[in-house]
Design an enzyme around this catalytic site. Structure first.
Site, PDB file in Angstrom:
ATOM      1  N   SER A 146      -1.332 -28.252 -10.623  1.00  0.00           N
ATOM      2  CA  SER A 146      -1.072 -27.821 -11.996  1.00  0.00           C
ATOM      3  C   SER A 146      -2.048 -26.748 -12.460  1.00  0.00           C
ATOM      4  O   SER A 146      -1.652 -25.775 -13.104  1.00  0.00           O
ATOM      5  CB  SER A 146      -1.127 -29.033 -12.944  1.00  0.00           C
ATOM      6  OG  SER A 146      -0.058 -29.913 -12.689  1.00  0.00           O
TER       7      SER A 146
ATOM      8  N   SER B 102       7.008 -29.725  -5.346  1.00  0.00           N
ATOM      9  CA  SER B 102       5.866 -29.584  -6.257  1.00  0.00           C
ATOM     10  C   SER B 102       6.337 -29.520  -7.702  1.00  0.00           C
ATOM     11  O   SER B 102       5.698 -30.078  -8.600  1.00  0.00           O
ATOM     12  CB  SER B 102       5.048 -28.339  -5.904  1.00  0.00           C
ATOM     13  OG  SER B 102       5.868 -27.193  -5.844  1.00  0.00           O
TER      14      SER B 102
ATOM     15  N   ASN C   2       7.202 -33.222  -8.675  1.00  0.00           N
ATOM     16  CA  ASN C   2       6.186 -34.275  -8.595  1.00  0.00           C
ATOM     17  C   ASN C   2       4.763 -33.885  -8.979  1.00  0.00           C
ATOM     18  O   ASN C   2       3.966 -34.762  -9.319  1.00  0.00           O
ATOM     19  CB  ASN C   2       6.147 -34.851  -7.177  1.00  0.00           C
ATOM     20  CG  ASN C   2       7.442 -35.520  -6.795  1.00  0.00           C
ATOM     21  OD1 ASN C   2       7.967 -36.331  -7.547  1.00  0.00           O
ATOM     22  ND2 ASN C   2       7.982 -35.183  -5.639  1.00  0.00           N
ATOM     23  N   TYR C   3       4.402 -32.603  -8.888  1.00  0.00           N
ATOM     24  CA  TYR C   3       2.987 -32.247  -9.028  1.00  0.00           C
ATOM     25  C   TYR C   3       2.668 -31.237 -10.126  1.00  0.00           C
ATOM     26  O   TYR C   3       1.500 -31.049 -10.453  1.00  0.00           O
ATOM     27  CB  TYR C   3       2.445 -31.727  -7.688  1.00  0.00           C
ATOM     28  CG  TYR C   3       2.449 -32.774  -6.608  1.00  0.00           C
ATOM     29  CD1 TYR C   3       1.490 -33.786  -6.607  1.00  0.00           C
ATOM     30  CD2 TYR C   3       3.410 -32.778  -5.610  1.00  0.00           C
ATOM     31  CE1 TYR C   3       1.496 -34.771  -5.636  1.00  0.00           C
ATOM     32  CE2 TYR C   3       3.426 -33.765  -4.632  1.00  0.00           C
ATOM     33  CZ  TYR C   3       2.464 -34.756  -4.648  1.00  0.00           C
ATOM     34  OH  TYR C   3       2.476 -35.732  -3.689  1.00  0.00           O
ATOM     35  N   LEU C   4       3.660 -30.557 -10.664  1.00  0.00           N
ATOM     36  CA  LEU C   4       3.403 -29.535 -11.688  1.00  0.00           C
ATOM     37  C   LEU C   4       3.732 -30.083 -13.072  1.00  0.00           C
ATOM     38  O   LEU C   4       4.875 -30.489 -13.327  1.00  0.00           O
ATOM     39  CB  LEU C   4       4.246 -28.285 -11.404  1.00  0.00           C
ATOM     40  CG  LEU C   4       3.920 -27.550 -10.097  1.00  0.00           C
ATOM     41  CD1 LEU C   4       4.863 -26.378  -9.895  1.00  0.00           C
ATOM     42  CD2 LEU C   4       2.479 -27.069 -10.090  1.00  0.00           C
TER      43      LEU C   4
END
Length: 486
Positions: free
Chosen positions: A314, A441, A444-446
């Site tokens: 992020s 991403s 799940n991750y940003l």
């Protein structure tokens, strides 16, 4: 399917049970080829409210395994995995539900909280690179690798599970020291040859069973006169299949290979950890996931390796978008976003194989660009002639073109140039992203608030970045302030 949660209608996620069949698994899974049995109602536990009516069992004469009334969990149903009985398959609410949205927001808020701790955490593990205590030193280096390479912590695997590798389960052979201070990290599935033999036998037995079933049917049809010949043929085929399978092992999963420059104390410590060990020995022999997770939670409440991944993903997106976004049209800004998304995908090692249609798509784009450049050349010739008061030349079919003013031709030239630039930009983007998976991403991750705020600040339609399912999943982030920074 829908569920009523606290009086609110919420969509249910994937509720379908997998049909019976042969288990494939990922990579060279030791249980590949095992038969997945059918899941029946008597295998499934349902979780509903105390006053809610019990869902009717779809198969007459059968009943659910159990009915729970647990309002402290989010699952609606579960059953044991038929391949790995220690594991469970769950039915949850859909990604777009309010409960999932609340969980996502908490996850990203925890990653944002790491901002306040990260400086001290990095200072602490840097200090411990040279600690005399080996365990302390290994924890420091492992934390550094999780932070800088976005590695997962890694979990201990049973003999019947695939050998995926994480930080704590790194083997000496996974890491190569390259002077003066570079590490080459190679992560892959490590196939067990004894397991492959068992898989081969299992696949062969299944094949033999199918052949025998066909044999019985054929014998019944022929009156049993050719049973000896067919039996010999089946046995020969079975032996041949086993021989081929033993000689040609299955292809491994996609590797993670990354060469990175590290701090000199880390390089020296890795070299020390490898001393007097074979390639199959654990690199961090004094460390396991429980010790590492306990240490991470001491650094920050609730800190895990995944929080590091979410934070680094992020913060990278936020910084790149803030630094690189310039004035331009929407298409140019979308390319900047994709470039930042690509950097995050590389950090998290989100790879994909090149699409089979990639070459064909690139060829079509090249042909269109060549065609447009030909049109542009003709337009420039027509412009020169129009300025001299001459009529345009005939087109490729020999037909006379319409007489246009120089201003009209200049407008068409500008439009054609824009088309060429867009196609060349699309072509470059396709080439850059051919082996990178952006979706994982993004899902799940940003932190979605970074994307929504950026779109608002730069007047980019959010639909250009998020598809329909992501818009539903991240509905909670849509009201974020345009000035939001991670």
């Amino acid at each position: 399917m829908w569920a009523i949660v606290d009086g609110v209608k919420e969509k249910v996620g994937n509720f379908r049970v997998e049909p019976p069949g042969l288990f494939r698994g990922r990579g060279e899974h030791p249980k590949m080829g095992k038969l997945k049995r059918r899941i029946r109602p008597c295998d499934i536990t349902i979780n509903i409210g105390k006053d809610a009516p019990i869902p009717e069992c779809p198969i007459p004469g059968e009943r659910w395994k159990d009915i729970k009334h647990d309002n402290t969990v989010t699952w609606l149903a579960f059953w044991n995995d038929p391949i790995n009985p220690k594991e469970f398959k769950y039915v949850f609410l859909a990604a777009s539900s309010s409960l999932k949205g609340q969980s996502d927001k908490e996850k990203y808020e925890k990653a944002r909280l790491l901002k306040d701790y990260i400086k001290n955490i990095r200072a602490a593990y840097t200090k411990d690179f040279t600690a005399k205590d080996v365990t302390k030193r290994q924890i420091a280096v492992a934390t550094y690798l999780i932070d800088k390479l976005a590695l997962r912590a890694g979990n201990e695997k049973d003999d019947d599970e695939a050998d995926t590798v994480g930080c704590c389960t790194l083997k000496v052979g996974n890491v190569e020291c390259i002077p003066p201070n570079k590490l080459k990290v190679r992560l892959e599935y490590a196939p067990r040859k004894d397991s492959i033999s068992l898989v081969t036998v299992r696949m062969g037995l299944i094949f033999l069973g199918i052949c025998l079933l066909k044999l019985v049917s054929f014998v019944e049809f022929c009156g049993g006169q050719v049973i000896d010949l067919l039996a010999v043929t089946v046995v020969n085929i079975f032996v041949l299949v086993l021989f081929i399978q033993f000689d040609f092992l299955g292809k491994d999963s996609i590797q993670y290979v990354n060469t990175v420059e590290v701090e000199l104390p880390v390089y020296k410590a890795i070299g020390q950890f490898q001393t007097r060990k074979s390639k199959s020995d654990d690199l961090f022999d004094e460390l396991d996931t429980s010790k590492l997770n306990a240490h991470l939670k001491e650094l920050m409440p609730g800190l895990t390796a995944k929080v590091f991944r979410t934070y680094n993903a992020s913060i990278t997106l936020d910084d790149m978008l803030n630094q690189e976004t310039k004035d331009g049209d929407v298409a140019e800004k979308v390319v900047i976003y994709q470039r930042a998304n690509k950097e995050v995908a590389i950090i998290c090692n989100h790879q994909r194989s090149i699409s089979k249609s990639h070459s064909a798509q690139m060829s079509r784009l090249t042909e269109k660009i060549t065609e447009l450049k030909g049109v542009l050349k003709e337009l420039k010739t027509d412009l020169d002639r129009a300025k001299k008061g001459k009529p345009p030349l005939k087109d490729a079919d020999g037909k006379q073109k319409r007489n246009l003013t120089p201003e009209a031709i200049e407008k068409k030239i500008a439009q054609t140039n824009v088309k060429i630039e867009k196609m060349e930009r699309d072509m470059q983007t396709k080439e850059d992203l051919k082996t990178v998976a952006l979706g994982t991403s993004k899902i799940n991750y940003l932190d979605p608030r970074i994307t929504v705020a950026w779109c608002k600040r730069h007047e980019v339609p959010i639909e250009k970045i998020f598809n329909k399912s992501l818009l539903a999943k991240f509905a909670w982030a849509m009201d974020v302030d345009p000035d939001f920074r991670f």
